[in-house]
Design an enzyme around this catalytic site. Sequence first.
Site, PDB file in Angstrom:
ATOM      1  N   GLU A 267     -11.142   0.765  -3.870  1.00 41.98           N
ATOM      2  CA  GLU A 267     -11.478   0.418  -2.484  1.00 41.98           C
ATOM      3  C   GLU A 267     -12.123   1.606  -1.767  1.00 41.98           C
ATOM      4  O   GLU A 267     -11.595   2.721  -1.787  1.00 41.98           O
ATOM      5  CB  GLU A 267     -10.168   0.007  -1.786  1.00 41.98           C
ATOM      6  CG  GLU A 267     -10.318  -0.560  -0.397  1.00 41.98           C
ATOM      7  CD  GLU A 267      -8.946  -0.964   0.178  1.00 41.98           C
ATOM      8  OE1 GLU A 267      -7.983  -1.148  -0.586  1.00 41.98           O
ATOM      9  OE2 GLU A 267      -8.842  -1.068   1.408  1.00 41.98           O
TER      10      GLU A 267
ATOM     11  N   GLY B 223      -4.585  -4.628   5.859  1.00 42.71           N
ATOM     12  CA  GLY B 223      -3.508  -4.440   6.825  1.00 42.71           C
ATOM     13  C   GLY B 223      -3.740  -3.201   7.664  1.00 42.71           C
ATOM     14  O   GLY B 223      -4.417  -2.262   7.243  1.00 42.71           O
TER      15      GLY B 223
ATOM     16  N   LYS C 262      -2.933   5.033  -2.485  1.00 45.31           N
ATOM     17  CA  LYS C 262      -3.907   5.785  -1.690  1.00 45.31           C
ATOM     18  C   LYS C 262      -4.299   7.011  -2.509  1.00 45.31           C
ATOM     19  O   LYS C 262      -3.418   7.690  -3.070  1.00 45.31           O
ATOM     20  CB  LYS C 262      -3.263   6.222  -0.370  1.00 45.31           C
ATOM     21  CG  LYS C 262      -3.012   5.067   0.576  1.00 45.31           C
ATOM     22  CD  LYS C 262      -4.324   4.502   1.096  1.00 45.31           C
ATOM     23  CE  LYS C 262      -4.101   3.481   2.190  1.00 45.31           C
ATOM     24  NZ  LYS C 262      -5.357   2.923   2.687  1.00 45.31           N
TER      25      LYS C 262
ATOM     26  N   SER D 244       0.865  -1.179   0.000  1.00 42.06           N
ATOM     27  CA  SER D 244       0.000   0.000   0.000  1.00 42.06           C
ATOM     28  C   SER D 244       0.905   1.234   0.000  1.00 42.06           C
ATOM     29  O   SER D 244       1.724   1.392   0.899  1.00 42.06           O
ATOM     30  CB  SER D 244      -0.877  -0.053   1.251  1.00 42.06           C
ATOM     31  OG  SER D 244      -1.641   1.118   1.371  1.00 42.06           O
TER      32      SER D 244
ATOM     33  N   ASP E 114     -14.025  -1.927   2.385  1.00 45.86           N
ATOM     34  CA  ASP E 114     -13.098  -2.154   3.500  1.00 45.86           C
ATOM     35  C   ASP E 114     -13.775  -1.625   4.774  1.00 45.86           C
ATOM     36  O   ASP E 114     -14.340  -2.396   5.562  1.00 45.86           O
ATOM     37  CB  ASP E 114     -11.775  -1.431   3.196  1.00 45.86           C
ATOM     38  CG  ASP E 114     -10.778  -1.502   4.344  1.00 45.86           C
ATOM     39  OD1 ASP E 114     -11.041  -2.216   5.316  1.00 45.86           O
ATOM     40  OD2 ASP E 114      -9.719  -0.831   4.276  1.00 45.86           O
TER      41      ASP E 114
ATOM     42  N   LYS F 287     -10.664  -7.167   7.141  1.00 50.14           N
ATOM     43  CA  LYS F 287      -9.771  -6.779   8.237  1.00 50.14           C
ATOM     44  C   LYS F 287     -10.268  -7.558   9.458  1.00 50.14           C
ATOM     45  O   LYS F 287     -11.334  -7.241  10.015  1.00 50.14           O
ATOM     46  CB  LYS F 287      -9.871  -5.275   8.527  1.00 50.14           C
ATOM     47  CG  LYS F 287      -9.368  -4.387   7.392  1.00 50.14           C
ATOM     48  CD  LYS F 287      -8.129  -3.587   7.799  1.00 50.14           C
ATOM     49  CE  LYS F 287      -7.519  -2.836   6.639  1.00 50.14           C
ATOM     50  NZ  LYS F 287      -8.157  -1.531   6.415  1.00 50.14           N
TER      51      LYS F 287
ATOM     52  N   ASP G  75      -7.181   3.081  -3.231  1.00 50.02           N
ATOM     53  CA  ASP G  75      -7.959   3.084  -1.977  1.00 50.02           C
ATOM     54  C   ASP G  75      -8.230   4.533  -1.568  1.00 50.02           C
ATOM     55  O   ASP G  75      -7.296   5.306  -1.313  1.00 50.02           O
ATOM     56  CB  ASP G  75      -7.155   2.368  -0.877  1.00 50.02           C
ATOM     57  CG  ASP G  75      -7.945   2.216   0.426  1.00 50.02           C
ATOM     58  OD1 ASP G  75      -9.116   2.635   0.470  1.00 50.02           O
ATOM     59  OD2 ASP G  75      -7.378   1.658   1.392  1.00 50.02           O
TER      60      ASP G  75
ATOM     61  N   LYS H  11      -1.005  -0.814  -4.455  1.00 43.49           N
ATOM     62  CA  LYS H  11      -2.240  -0.082  -4.113  1.00 43.49           C
ATOM     63  C   LYS H  11      -1.854   1.363  -3.859  1.00 43.49           C
ATOM     64  O   LYS H  11      -0.965   1.639  -3.040  1.00 43.49           O
ATOM     65  CB  LYS H  11      -2.864  -0.739  -2.894  1.00 43.49           C
ATOM     66  CG  LYS H  11      -3.800   0.138  -2.074  1.00 43.49           C
ATOM     67  CD  LYS H  11      -4.620  -0.723  -1.134  1.00 43.49           C
ATOM     68  CE  LYS H  11      -4.770  -0.102   0.238  1.00 43.49           C
ATOM     69  NZ  LYS H  11      -5.598  -0.911   1.136  1.00 43.49           N
TER      70      LYS H  11
HETATM   71  O1  SMG Z   1      -0.633  -2.690   6.879  1.00 41.25           O
HETATM   72  O2  SMG Z   1       0.059  -2.422   4.838  1.00 41.25           O
HETATM   73  C1  SMG Z   1      -0.645  -2.103   5.792  1.00 41.25           C
HETATM   74  C2  SMG Z   1      -1.587  -0.916   5.647  1.00 41.25           C
HETATM   75  C3  SMG Z   1      -2.443  -1.059   4.463  1.00 41.25           C
HETATM   76  O3  SMG Z   1      -3.422   0.805   3.428  1.00 41.25           O
HETATM   77  C4  SMG Z   1      -3.469   0.046   4.344  1.00 41.25           C
HETATM   78  N1  SMG Z   1      -4.404   0.092   5.280  1.00 41.25           N
HETATM   79  O4  SMG Z   1      -7.622   1.414   4.527  1.00 41.25           O
HETATM   80  O5  SMG Z   1      -6.647  -0.305   3.797  1.00 41.25           O
HETATM   81  C5  SMG Z   1      -6.637   0.698   4.508  1.00 41.25           C
HETATM   82  C6  SMG Z   1      -5.434   1.111   5.307  1.00 41.25           C
HETATM   83  C7  SMG Z   1      -5.781   1.355   6.710  1.00 41.25           C
HETATM   84  C8  SMG Z   1      -4.619   1.780   7.525  1.00 41.25           C
HETATM   85  S1  SMG Z   1      -4.424   3.458   7.605  1.00 41.25           S
HETATM   86  C9  SMG Z   1      -4.740   3.747   9.259  1.00 41.25           C
HETATM   87 MG    MG Z   2      -8.592   0.386   2.843  1.00 35.80          MG
END
Ligand code: SMG
Ligand code: MG
Length: 373
Positions: free
Chosen positions: A214, A291, A163, A135, A239, A263, A189, A161
């Site tokens: 996402e 994650g 953001k 990510s 998610d 999750k 995402d 991925k």
């Molecule tokens: O653990 O690699 C990881 C994080 C992956 O992007 C990630 N998580 O919305 O999917 C999601 C985010 C939530 C974490 S940000 C607080």
């Molecule tokens: Mg997410």
Amino acid sequence: MKIKAVELRVARLPLVTPFRTSRGSQDDRVALLVRVDTTDGEGWADCAVGSAPFYEPEFLSGARSLMAEYLVPMLMSAPSVTAAKVQKVLGPVKGHQMAKAALETAILDAELRARRMSFAQYLGAVRDRVPVGVSVGIPDSLTELIRQVEGYLEEGYRRIKLKIEPGWDIEPIRAVREQFGQDLALQADANTAYTLASAWRLRALDEFGLLLLEQPLAADDLLGHAELAGLLTTRICLDESITSPQAAAAALRLGACSVVNIKPARVGGYLAARAVHDLCAAHGVPVWCGGMLETGIGRAANLALAALENFSLPGDISATARYFAEDITAPFVLEDGHITVPSGPGTGIEVLPDVLDRLTIFREVLPREGAIT
Ligand code: SMG
Ligand code: MG
């Protein structure tokens, strides 16, 4: 078994690089770690709460208080506890699935260690290693984004991925596609940053052939996601909306998504996560493991979950080095874009006591005196 005591630790793990999403930026993971001491031995879990309630309603000091004042006393007064009974025993407490999940996971770890069985075996894993993705947070510039993606691809990650948020969406996705080609497994995402009124902007993403988009809309907007799904050719993955097996069932029934990010912490633990997996499998809907910047303790359990049959897309279970220079367990490493699923009893990973002590900023042993039972 009986719970004898529960130790809570708060440990601060600096990140190798700041992680920014549409919800904010973080320079470290402040982890709430739970150790249950039972008549059958001990077990550990990583509670996935953030230090502030900006991503999920639950947050670290709230989870600590809740465990101390309610959850731990309730578990300790039960005549006997197994992981399968935890949700029932804690049922009178509304919500707070992340806090409940951490206790259930630590109890499951203790139980499985006593039975010499791994999480993977218990959950029904069908693979001994899993392909993983990474990510990529929102960086300062497109040049920096390309540099980061290039580095991750060189390391062997199987999918990227990005953001996104309004103003950082079409351009970065176009830039990554142009640089790395159509074959790159790419997804985005939004972490709830859009409304249906910006459907036109999300529609512009269709031309980039994303694996999925996402959580574009608010967590409780299943109807909005269903409407959006009808407007886009890109698959919608939920998610933040997937808070329980029931929420997943509603999302599938409404056509709000065609892929699910599971999750385990948000749905209430690994048992509920497996139920979401099974439900999606029965509907032909692929899932992948999300994650929460887990320490090795949480990463180990997620790897076991991701080894189930219908986890058919690479998860956000990166190698330890993606986030931490130093973890409280031995690091997980990337091999040919995969990470090996631990096979030892319980989560199959051990806490490094010296590192944990050094990174610990708070410790308490429950029950607290005067707790409500
Ligand atoms: O653990 O690699 C990881 C994080 C992956 O992007 C990630 N998580 O919305 O999917 C999601 C985010 C939530 C974490 S940000 C607080
Ligand atoms: Mg997410």
